[in-house]
Design a protein around this motif. Sequence first.
Motif, PDB file in Angstrom:
ATOM      1  N   SER A 114       4.377 -11.170   4.664  1.00 58.66           N
ATOM      2  CA  SER A 114       4.922 -12.253   5.791  1.00 58.66           C
ATOM      3  C   SER A 114       4.815 -12.057   6.869  1.00 58.66           C
ATOM      4  O   SER A 114       5.757 -11.108   6.181  1.00 58.66           O
ATOM      5  CB  SER A 114       5.174 -13.874   5.313  1.00 58.66           C
ATOM      6  OG  SER A 114       6.314 -13.027   4.413  1.00 58.66           O
ATOM      7  N   GLY A 116      -0.745  -4.288   9.703  1.00 58.71           N
ATOM      8  CA  GLY A 116      -1.344  -5.454   9.497  1.00 58.71           C
ATOM      9  C   GLY A 116      -0.123  -7.209   9.417  1.00 58.71           C
ATOM     10  O   GLY A 116      -0.851  -7.617   9.403  1.00 58.71           O
ATOM     11  N   SER A 125      -0.306   3.636   3.364  1.00 58.13           N
ATOM     12  CA  SER A 125      -0.932   3.258   2.951  1.00 58.13           C
ATOM     13  C   SER A 125       0.045   1.760   2.813  1.00 58.13           C
ATOM     14  O   SER A 125       0.361   0.442   3.344  1.00 58.13           O
ATOM     15  CB  SER A 125      -1.447   3.160   1.046  1.00 58.13           C
ATOM     16  OG  SER A 125       0.120   2.624   0.291  1.00 58.13           O
ATOM     17  N   ARG A 140      -0.425  -9.812  12.863  1.00 59.53           N
ATOM     18  CA  ARG A 140      -1.030 -11.766  12.664  1.00 59.53           C
ATOM     19  C   ARG A 140       0.670 -12.088  13.898  1.00 59.53           C
ATOM     20  O   ARG A 140       0.906 -13.035  13.043  1.00 59.53           O
ATOM     21  CB  ARG A 140      -0.442 -11.891  11.670  1.00 59.53           C
ATOM     22  CG  ARG A 140      -1.805 -11.454  10.678  1.00 59.53           C
ATOM     23  CD  ARG A 140      -3.103 -12.188  10.608  1.00 59.53           C
ATOM     24  NE  ARG A 140      -2.663 -13.736  11.145  1.00 59.53           N
ATOM     25  CZ  ARG A 140      -2.935 -13.850   9.302  1.00 59.53           C
ATOM     26  NH1 ARG A 140      -3.146 -13.804   8.486  1.00 59.53           N
ATOM     27  NH2 ARG A 140      -2.876 -15.361   9.870  1.00 59.53           N
ATOM     28  N   LEU A 169       0.007  -2.022   5.665  1.00 58.16           N
ATOM     29  CA  LEU A 169       0.794  -3.203   5.144  1.00 58.16           C
ATOM     30  C   LEU A 169       1.391  -4.116   6.238  1.00 58.16           C
ATOM     31  O   LEU A 169       0.951  -4.943   6.224  1.00 58.16           O
ATOM     32  CB  LEU A 169       1.440  -3.143   3.751  1.00 58.16           C
ATOM     33  CG  LEU A 169       0.278  -3.287   2.512  1.00 58.16           C
ATOM     34  CD1 LEU A 169       0.910  -3.032   1.268  1.00 58.16           C
ATOM     35  CD2 LEU A 169      -0.810  -3.991   2.103  1.00 58.16           C
ATOM     36  N   ARG A 198      -0.048  -7.066  -3.272  1.00 58.01           N
ATOM     37  CA  ARG A 198      -1.318  -6.732  -3.993  1.00 58.01           C
ATOM     38  C   ARG A 198      -1.550  -5.453  -3.264  1.00 58.01           C
ATOM     39  O   ARG A 198      -1.121  -5.039  -2.082  1.00 58.01           O
ATOM     40  CB  ARG A 198      -2.982  -7.146  -3.999  1.00 58.01           C
ATOM     41  CG  ARG A 198      -2.715  -8.651  -4.915  1.00 58.01           C
ATOM     42  CD  ARG A 198      -2.449  -8.190  -6.378  1.00 58.01           C
ATOM     43  NE  ARG A 198      -2.623  -9.452  -7.020  1.00 58.01           N
ATOM     44  CZ  ARG A 198      -1.215  -9.902  -7.130  1.00 58.01           C
ATOM     45  NH1 ARG A 198      -0.093  -9.319  -7.061  1.00 58.01           N
ATOM     46  NH2 ARG A 198      -1.711 -11.538  -8.458  1.00 58.01           N
ATOM     47  N   ARG A 199      -2.541  -4.497  -3.659  1.00 57.88           N
ATOM     48  CA  ARG A 199      -2.688  -3.381  -2.570  1.00 57.88           C
ATOM     49  C   ARG A 199      -1.470  -2.424  -1.907  1.00 57.88           C
ATOM     50  O   ARG A 199      -1.344  -1.837  -0.878  1.00 57.88           O
ATOM     51  CB  ARG A 199      -3.628  -3.645  -1.028  1.00 57.88           C
ATOM     52  CG  ARG A 199      -4.726  -4.223  -1.636  1.00 57.88           C
ATOM     53  CD  ARG A 199      -5.948  -4.466  -0.549  1.00 57.88           C
ATOM     54  NE  ARG A 199      -4.854  -5.473   0.006  1.00 57.88           N
ATOM     55  CZ  ARG A 199      -5.253  -6.773   0.084  1.00 57.88           C
ATOM     56  NH1 ARG A 199      -6.061  -7.818  -1.073  1.00 57.88           N
ATOM     57  NH2 ARG A 199      -5.398  -8.141   1.316  1.00 57.88           N
ATOM     58  N   GLU A 231       1.133 -15.449   5.769  1.00 61.94           N
ATOM     59  CA  GLU A 231       0.970 -14.040   5.900  1.00 61.94           C
ATOM     60  C   GLU A 231      -0.280 -13.607   6.242  1.00 61.94           C
ATOM     61  O   GLU A 231      -1.588 -13.426   5.812  1.00 61.94           O
ATOM     62  CB  GLU A 231       0.474 -14.683   4.100  1.00 61.94           C
ATOM     63  CG  GLU A 231      -0.016 -13.952   2.810  1.00 61.94           C
ATOM     64  CD  GLU A 231      -0.167 -14.204   1.527  1.00 61.94           C
ATOM     65  OE1 GLU A 231       0.893 -13.932   0.546  1.00 61.94           O
ATOM     66  OE2 GLU A 231      -1.044 -14.968   0.819  1.00 61.94           O
ATOM     67  N   SER A 232       0.277 -12.094   6.008  1.00 62.80           N
ATOM     68  CA  SER A 232      -0.552 -11.101   6.525  1.00 62.80           C
ATOM     69  C   SER A 232      -1.790  -9.998   5.291  1.00 62.80           C
ATOM     70  O   SER A 232      -2.687 -10.319   5.689  1.00 62.80           O
ATOM     71  CB  SER A 232      -0.407 -10.215   7.172  1.00 62.80           C
ATOM     72  OG  SER A 232       0.240  -9.379   5.841  1.00 62.80           O
ATOM     73  N   SER A 233      -1.293 -10.355   3.570  1.00 61.80           N
ATOM     74  CA  SER A 233      -1.914  -9.889   2.995  1.00 61.80           C
ATOM     75  C   SER A 233      -0.909 -10.386   1.427  1.00 61.80           C
ATOM     76  O   SER A 233       0.099 -11.339   1.860  1.00 61.80           O
ATOM     77  CB  SER A 233      -2.185  -8.505   2.154  1.00 61.80           C
ATOM     78  OG  SER A 233      -0.855  -7.350   2.632  1.00 61.80           O
ATOM     79  N   PRO A 234      -2.149 -10.425   0.936  1.00 61.60           N
ATOM     80  CA  PRO A 234      -1.004 -11.065  -0.796  1.00 61.60           C
ATOM     81  C   PRO A 234       0.204 -10.582  -0.972  1.00 61.60           C
ATOM     82  O   PRO A 234       1.040  -8.528  -1.123  1.00 61.60           O
ATOM     83  CB  PRO A 234      -1.938 -10.873  -1.660  1.00 61.60           C
ATOM     84  CG  PRO A 234      -3.542 -11.052  -1.274  1.00 61.60           C
ATOM     85  CD  PRO A 234      -2.451 -10.209  -0.207  1.00 61.60           C
TER      86      PRO A 234
END
Length: 197
Positions: free
Chosen positions: A106, A85, A78, A89, A82, A70-71, A100-103
């Motif tokens: 990881s 992001g 962008s 973590r 990600l 996602r995103r 997992e940092s966003s959908p």
Amino acid sequence: MRQFVVIGHDAPTTPDFSLDDLAGAAGRLDVLCRCVTSAFFLSHAIREDVRVHLVLDDSFTLTFEGSDLRRLNPDERSTAALIRGALERREDAIGHQPVESSPGVSIRRRGFEPTLDAVADGTLVHLHEAGTPAVDHAPPADPVFVLSDHHDFTDREADLLAERADARVRLGPRALHADHAITVAHNYLDTEGFRSY
């Protein structure tokens, strides 16, 4: 499933880099971002049957999972956000356990060799300008294409690939940028059996 393992030799392993200078201060993170977008984007869709592993400085591996992403947008900034992001973590990544940092994104504490171990169930294809022409190989089932960023593979990386790769393949008569090689590899697989367009 199609997988791509891309080695980022100078890539940052901490999140303190500027999104405004990906080609300079961020260790050519722009190259890795383009690899991610080339691996996933179609004209109006995302390839869900793709997984990308970015090996950063032989210390961390960021994995992008097409079915869960996602995103992700088709621009370097962008994608770099990600990645940043995920690196935020990094302290939560213990051993080889992913965080997992966003959908669909990881991070693991895993270098190049353990990443090769993790993808060993696929057909490992070392993409290299000195390889055998792709047209002389049948497209592999469950391919794992291994590429380097703007640097050549180190001697250690090349030795590991010589031991483990099922094939060493070149995608054309000229050396390509890593992100372009990913696009050509997709075309190589997408057009298997096509006689006309």
